[in-house]
Design a protein around this motif. Structure first.
Motif, PDB file in Angstrom:
ATOM      1  N   ASP A 233       2.710  14.466  -0.382  1.00  0.00           N
ATOM      2  CA  ASP A 233       1.524  15.336  -0.296  1.00  0.00           C
ATOM      3  C   ASP A 233       0.730  15.083   0.975  1.00  0.00           C
ATOM      4  O   ASP A 233       0.065  15.964   1.492  1.00  0.00           O
ATOM      5  CB  ASP A 233       0.626  15.089  -1.526  1.00  0.00           C
TER       6      ASP A 233
ATOM      7  N   PHE B 155      -2.244  -5.547  -0.349  1.00  0.00           N
ATOM      8  CA  PHE B 155      -1.998  -6.594  -1.346  1.00  0.00           C
ATOM      9  C   PHE B 155      -2.882  -6.487  -2.578  1.00  0.00           C
ATOM     10  O   PHE B 155      -3.478  -7.452  -3.020  1.00  0.00           O
ATOM     11  CB  PHE B 155      -2.145  -7.995  -0.739  1.00  0.00           C
ATOM     12  N   ALA B 156      -2.970  -5.265  -3.109  1.00  0.00           N
ATOM     13  CA  ALA B 156      -3.720  -5.086  -4.354  1.00  0.00           C
ATOM     14  C   ALA B 156      -3.020  -5.844  -5.480  1.00  0.00           C
ATOM     15  O   ALA B 156      -3.648  -6.343  -6.390  1.00  0.00           O
ATOM     16  CB  ALA B 156      -3.843  -3.602  -4.691  1.00  0.00           C
ATOM     17  N   THR B 157      -1.693  -5.929  -5.388  1.00  0.00           N
ATOM     18  CA  THR B 157      -0.919  -6.601  -6.428  1.00  0.00           C
ATOM     19  C   THR B 157      -0.404  -7.946  -5.938  1.00  0.00           C
ATOM     20  O   THR B 157       0.230  -8.013  -4.899  1.00  0.00           O
ATOM     21  CB  THR B 157       0.313  -5.742  -6.800  1.00  0.00           C
TER      22      THR B 157
ATOM     23  N   ASN C 214       0.781  -1.245   0.000  1.00  0.00           N
ATOM     24  CA  ASN C 214       0.000   0.000   0.000  1.00  0.00           C
ATOM     25  C   ASN C 214       0.818   1.303   0.000  1.00  0.00           C
ATOM     26  O   ASN C 214       0.311   2.348   0.348  1.00  0.00           O
ATOM     27  CB  ASN C 214      -0.976   0.002   1.185  1.00  0.00           C
TER      28      ASN C 214
ATOM     29  N   ALA D 283       3.385  10.338  -6.147  1.00  0.00           N
ATOM     30  CA  ALA D 283       2.935   9.714  -7.394  1.00  0.00           C
ATOM     31  C   ALA D 283       1.543  10.223  -7.732  1.00  0.00           C
ATOM     32  O   ALA D 283       1.202  10.421  -8.896  1.00  0.00           O
ATOM     33  CB  ALA D 283       2.929   8.203  -7.239  1.00  0.00           C
TER      34      ALA D 283
ATOM     35  N   GLY E 260       2.275   2.585  -2.755  1.00  0.00           N
ATOM     36  CA  GLY E 260       2.088   3.296  -4.032  1.00  0.00           C
ATOM     37  C   GLY E 260       2.942   2.766  -5.169  1.00  0.00           C
ATOM     38  O   GLY E 260       3.182   3.472  -6.136  1.00  0.00           O
ATOM     39  N   LYS E 261       3.375   1.507  -5.076  1.00  0.00           N
ATOM     40  CA  LYS E 261       4.215   0.922  -6.140  1.00  0.00           C
ATOM     41  C   LYS E 261       3.472   0.888  -7.484  1.00  0.00           C
ATOM     42  O   LYS E 261       4.018   1.298  -8.501  1.00  0.00           O
ATOM     43  CB  LYS E 261       4.653  -0.505  -5.758  1.00  0.00           C
ATOM     44  N   SER E 262       2.237   0.391  -7.452  1.00  0.00           N
ATOM     45  CA  SER E 262       1.487   0.262  -8.712  1.00  0.00           C
ATOM     46  C   SER E 262       1.143   1.629  -9.284  1.00  0.00           C
ATOM     47  O   SER E 262       1.129   1.815 -10.504  1.00  0.00           O
ATOM     48  CB  SER E 262       0.213  -0.555  -8.496  1.00  0.00           C
ATOM     49  N   THR E 263       0.859   2.591  -8.395  1.00  0.00           N
ATOM     50  CA  THR E 263       0.572   3.949  -8.867  1.00  0.00           C
ATOM     51  C   THR E 263       1.793   4.507  -9.600  1.00  0.00           C
ATOM     52  O   THR E 263       1.667   5.109 -10.659  1.00  0.00           O
ATOM     53  CB  THR E 263       0.204   4.853  -7.667  1.00  0.00           C
TER      54      THR E 263
HETATM   55  N1  LIG Z   1      -1.764  10.650  -0.806  1.00  0.00           N
HETATM   56  C1  LIG Z   1      -1.172   9.847  -1.693  1.00  0.00           C
HETATM   57  N2  LIG Z   1      -1.691   8.630  -1.937  1.00  0.00           N
HETATM   58  C2  LIG Z   1      -1.058   7.837  -2.835  1.00  0.00           C
HETATM   59  C3  LIG Z   1       0.136   8.241  -3.508  1.00  0.00           C
HETATM   60  N3  LIG Z   1       0.537   7.233  -4.325  1.00  0.00           N
HETATM   61  C4  LIG Z   1      -0.376   6.235  -4.158  1.00  0.00           C
HETATM   62  N4  LIG Z   1      -1.336   6.599  -3.274  1.00  0.00           N
HETATM   63  C5  LIG Z   1      -2.494   5.813  -2.841  1.00  0.00           C
HETATM   64  O1  LIG Z   1      -2.062   4.732  -2.031  1.00  0.00           O
HETATM   65  C6  LIG Z   1      -2.917   3.586  -2.218  1.00  0.00           C
HETATM   66  C7  LIG Z   1      -2.086   2.358  -2.578  1.00  0.00           C
HETATM   67  O2  LIG Z   1      -1.527   2.529  -3.853  1.00  0.00           O
HETATM   68  P1  LIG Z   1      -1.000   1.291  -4.728  1.00  0.00           P
HETATM   69  O3  LIG Z   1      -0.306   1.891  -5.899  1.00  0.00           O
HETATM   70  O4  LIG Z   1      -2.082   0.304  -4.934  1.00  0.00           O
HETATM   71  O5  LIG Z   1       0.064   0.689  -3.703  1.00  0.00           O
HETATM   72  P2  LIG Z   1       0.937  -0.657  -3.853  1.00  0.00           P
HETATM   73  O6  LIG Z   1       2.236  -0.355  -3.191  1.00  0.00           O
HETATM   74  O7  LIG Z   1       0.976  -1.090  -5.265  1.00  0.00           O
HETATM   75  O8  LIG Z   1       0.087  -1.640  -2.942  1.00  0.00           O
HETATM   76  P3  LIG Z   1       0.013  -3.276  -2.963  1.00  0.00           P
HETATM   77  O9  LIG Z   1      -0.024  -3.738  -4.380  1.00  0.00           O
HETATM   78  O10 LIG Z   1      -1.248  -3.503  -2.223  1.00  0.00           O
HETATM   79  O11 LIG Z   1       1.213  -3.741  -2.222  1.00  0.00           O
HETATM   80  C8  LIG Z   1      -3.906   3.979  -3.308  1.00  0.00           C
HETATM   81  O12 LIG Z   1      -5.109   4.390  -2.675  1.00  0.00           O
HETATM   82  C9  LIG Z   1      -3.216   5.151  -4.002  1.00  0.00           C
HETATM   83  O13 LIG Z   1      -4.138   6.044  -4.603  1.00  0.00           O
HETATM   84  C10 LIG Z   1       0.660   9.547  -3.229  1.00  0.00           C
HETATM   85  O14 LIG Z   1       1.654  10.016  -3.764  1.00  0.00           O
HETATM   86  N5  LIG Z   1      -0.038  10.290  -2.305  1.00  0.00           N
END
Ligand SMILES: Nc1nc2c(ncn2[C@@H]2O[C@H](COP(=O)(O)OP(=O)(O)OP(=O)(O)O)[C@@H](O)[C@H]2O)c(=O)[nH]1
Ligand SMILES: [Mg+2]
Length: 401
Positions: free
Chosen positions: A322, A232-234, A210, A364, A212-215
């Protein structure tokens, strides 16, 4: 396969954790918050938290008898039907607690396995999770059977005979062997696929769940990888070709890590993690707005060491600037500074020094400092490329426009 947790969707849940010598009250609370987030991700509705101060977990019932009674009273009054423990319970603890509380009991490991099972999309991820589930289930078989007996309403009925358990054990062992063979085949196919990708530089996004890797992946590769505010979205690795300043490389998005990731899961996800092992450069993403981001960094570093003991170049990406907040300390306030009193600028200085400038602070979501990230990434990828192809000047003239 039928998971051991059964269906916990919409189930009202009570969470239980410990305050120990190595886990002070603040930490314990943060861990329970994380457990609540996990429970929500699995579909349950956490409504109450219990914490107990103990030197170590009670070997019979995890918490002490007094606390167990307190929990039981709460369950009787509220009608909540699920209790989730923040640590892996031994088969014995599980049996005793179930006997005392008479509701559904699951532990952290079980909960994570359940989420993984729900989220697995591809045959590969499904096979990996199923293997981990059977491995978790094996030592807990006796309990499973007593469970079945009770469901049949057989109070006073005799438990299953040893032969019954033995038969079941054998079925599960066979299934484990079969799944392992299946995984080996998939691994071989995937290794071939990776070989076919040629000699491009490979970069992997790694980090706590969570963050923001996928973002980031979507931002850099303009793709649409599933990202959302759940843990664990991914689960499956995605690989995309990315080009920065005419320099192409492969970027992969990987499964997030978490504190106390079940051992079986790490084992069976080894091939997913090959992407990490075979990367030339790691982008370790952290969520700087999270109160516990420093411990999360540590958990990821430890897990990486388990997967791949070879040290790789790493660039630390502090995401979500942010959402970063802090409270400046009053001048006459002499109490020790806490994490909340440290500004982003101070953190930036500390980490830049620690990482010898190998870090970028960005957002991101709001696309802040993305050019700085691309610039840093370009230099790192180019360095690897030059080292790998020292005589390939021609390529470089074309890449640098
Ligand atoms: N405020 C904020 N939220 C963010 C940012 N980047 C990502 N997010 C949020 O963080 C949450 C998780 O983002 P993902 O990209 O799914 O994170 P991940 O690391 O891929 O998560 P998993 O695949 O679950 O391990 C989402 O709700 C995004 O919108 C950021 O720069 N700022
Ligand atoms: Mg993701």
């Amino acid at each position: 396969m039928k998971t051991e947790t059964g269906n916990i969707d919409q189930e009202r849940a009570v969470l239980v954790g410990l305050i120990t010598a190595s886990q002070n009250e603040n930490k314990a609370r943060e861990y329970l918050d994380e457990l609540a987030f996990l429970a929500e991700t699995a579909g349950a509705v956490p409504e109450k938290k219990f914490l107990q101060r103990l030197d170590f977990a009670n070997p019979k019932t995890f918490v002490g008898p007094g606390k167990l009674t307190e929990i039981k009273n709460y369950l009787d009054e509220s009608g909540a039907g699920l209790v989730i423990f923040d640590d892996e319970l031994s088969p014995k603890q599980l049996r005793n607690i179930e006997g005392a509380l008479k509701v559904k009991i699951i532990d952290r490991t079980n909960l994570i396995l359940d989420i993984f099972a729900k989220r697995a999309q591809t045959a590969h991820a499904k096979t990996q999770v199923e293997l981990a589930q059977y491995q978790y289930m094996l030592p807990r078989l006796t309990r499973l059977w007593t469970h079945l007996e009770r469901q049949r309403g057989g109070i006073g009925m005799r438990g299953p005979g040893e032969t019954q358990i033995e038969t079941d054990r054998r079925i599960i062992l066979n299934r484990i062997a079969l799944l392992k063979t299946k995984l080996k085949d998939i691994d071989r196919q995937m290794a071939t696929q990776r070989e076919n990708r040629g000699k491009m530089v490979r970069v992997a996004l790694v980090g706590y769940t969570n963050v923001g890797k996928s973002t980031l992946m979507n931002l850099l590769s303009k793709s649409e990888v599933f990202a959302e505010n759940k843990l664990f979205a991914t689960l499956d690795t995605t690989v995309r070709k990315v080009i920065i300043g005419n320099l192409p490389f492969l970027l992969s998005d990987t499964v997030g890590f978490i504190r106390k990731l079940p051992h079986h899961l790490v084992e069976s996800f080894k091939s997913t993690l090959d992407e990490v092992r075979e990367a030339d450069l790691l982008l370790h993403v952290a969520d700087i707005s999270h109160p516990n981001f420093e411990e999360q960094l540590e958990v990821v570093a430890q897990t990486l060491k388990e997967i791949d003991p070879l040290e790789k170049p790493v660039i630390l990406l502090f995401n979500k600037i942010d959402a970063f907040s802090y409270t400046p300390k009053e001048e006459d306030d002499l109490s020790p500074r806490t994490r909340e009193n440290i500004s982003l600028e101070e953190l930036r200085k500390t980490w830049m020094a620690k990482m010898q400038d190998d870090c970028v602070f960005l957002s991101a979501k709001e696309k802040k400092n993305i050019d700085e990230l691309k610039d840093r990434l370009y230099r790192a990828v180019k360095e690897i490329h030059v080292r790998r192809y020292p005589y390939n000047d021609f390529l470089y003239q074309t890449y640098e426009d």
